[in-house]
Scaffold this motif. Structure first.
Motif, PDB file in Angstrom:
ATOM      1  N   LYS A  70       4.324 -36.959  24.323  1.00  0.00           N
ATOM      2  CA  LYS A  70       3.645 -36.751  23.056  1.00  0.00           C
ATOM      3  C   LYS A  70       2.288 -37.434  23.044  1.00  0.00           C
ATOM      4  O   LYS A  70       2.016 -38.332  23.831  1.00  0.00           O
ATOM      5  N   GLY A 118       0.542 -27.568  20.944  1.00  0.00           N
ATOM      6  CA  GLY A 118       0.442 -27.569  19.492  1.00  0.00           C
ATOM      7  C   GLY A 118      -0.398 -26.407  19.010  1.00  0.00           C
ATOM      8  O   GLY A 118      -0.868 -25.594  19.800  1.00  0.00           O
ATOM      9  N   VAL A 176      -2.421 -31.325  18.192  1.00  0.00           N
ATOM     10  CA  VAL A 176      -1.234 -31.733  17.437  1.00  0.00           C
ATOM     11  C   VAL A 176      -0.422 -30.502  17.049  1.00  0.00           C
ATOM     12  O   VAL A 176      -0.880 -29.376  17.200  1.00  0.00           O
ATOM     13  N   ASP A 177       0.779 -30.732  16.529  1.00  0.00           N
ATOM     14  CA  ASP A 177       1.713 -29.641  16.243  1.00  0.00           C
ATOM     15  C   ASP A 177       1.193 -28.612  15.249  1.00  0.00           C
ATOM     16  O   ASP A 177       1.315 -27.414  15.474  1.00  0.00           O
ATOM     17  N   THR A 178       0.657 -29.087  14.125  1.00  0.00           N
ATOM     18  CA  THR A 178       0.306 -28.169  13.038  1.00  0.00           C
ATOM     19  C   THR A 178      -1.069 -28.490  12.461  1.00  0.00           C
ATOM     20  O   THR A 178      -1.571 -29.614  12.601  1.00  0.00           O
ATOM     21  N   GLU A 213      -1.591 -28.796   9.334  1.00  0.00           N
ATOM     22  CA  GLU A 213      -1.330 -29.810   8.306  1.00  0.00           C
ATOM     23  C   GLU A 213      -1.430 -31.215   8.895  1.00  0.00           C
ATOM     24  O   GLU A 213      -2.051 -32.104   8.314  1.00  0.00           O
ATOM     25  N   ARG A 214      -0.840 -31.425  10.069  1.00  0.00           N
ATOM     26  CA  ARG A 214      -0.894 -32.728  10.735  1.00  0.00           C
ATOM     27  C   ARG A 214      -2.344 -33.064  11.105  1.00  0.00           C
ATOM     28  O   ARG A 214      -2.796 -34.196  10.931  1.00  0.00           O
ATOM     29  N   ARG A 268      -5.063 -32.094   9.603  1.00  0.00           N
ATOM     30  CA  ARG A 268      -5.778 -32.459   8.369  1.00  0.00           C
ATOM     31  C   ARG A 268      -5.395 -33.863   7.896  1.00  0.00           C
ATOM     32  O   ARG A 268      -6.231 -34.605   7.373  1.00  0.00           O
ATOM     33  N   GLN A 269      -4.123 -34.235   8.060  1.00  0.00           N
ATOM     34  CA  GLN A 269      -3.690 -35.579   7.683  1.00  0.00           C
ATOM     35  C   GLN A 269      -4.415 -36.633   8.520  1.00  0.00           C
ATOM     36  O   GLN A 269      -4.832 -37.668   7.999  1.00  0.00           O
ATOM     37  N   ILE A 270      -4.569 -36.362   9.798  1.00  0.00           N
ATOM     38  CA  ILE A 270      -5.275 -37.304  10.675  1.00  0.00           C
ATOM     39  C   ILE A 270      -6.736 -37.414  10.257  1.00  0.00           C
ATOM     40  O   ILE A 270      -7.277 -38.513  10.140  1.00  0.00           O
TER      41      ILE A 270
END
Length: 104
Positions: free
Chosen positions: A4, A68, A86-88, A90-91, A93-95
């Motif tokens: 990962k 991803g 990254v996977d998504t 959404e992830r 954007r969070q980062i």
């Protein structure tokens, strides 16, 4: 393969650490000039298919990738570049949001 990529802001909110198999880089948040989320196909685009490819001071930068659907592109004030898959979206954007809140 169970590997990962990790993006982690430290407890003091002064650095972000990027980790992948056989790679680790700590970047002061004050040095981040931009961070953006983009779609990605999760594949490396060269002959080498490894978890980390490229150089941070090249035009394409370092690409950290274990697969991803999205990517966070980070550029520092001295033009070092990092792409973190990254996977998504959404992830991603969070980062980006975490880097904006803590870095500026």
């Amino acid at each position: 393969m169970g590997q990962k990529v990790v993006v982690e802001v430290d407890a003091d909110r002064t650095h972000v650490t990027l980790r992948a198999p056989f790679y680790r880089r700590s970047i002061p948040l004050r040095d981040i000039a931009s961070a953006e989320a983009h779609p990605d196909n999760g594949r490396n685009h060269g002959a080498l298919n490894w978890f980390v490819v490229g150089r941070e001071n090249s035009s394409g930068g370092v690409r950290l990738n274990t697969g991803g659907q999205a990517r966070v592109d980070i550029v520092t004030s001295d033009a070092r570049r990092y792409g973190v898959v990254v996977d998504t979206m959404e992830r991603a954007r969070q980062i980006v949001d975490a880097l904006r809140v803590t870095g500026h």
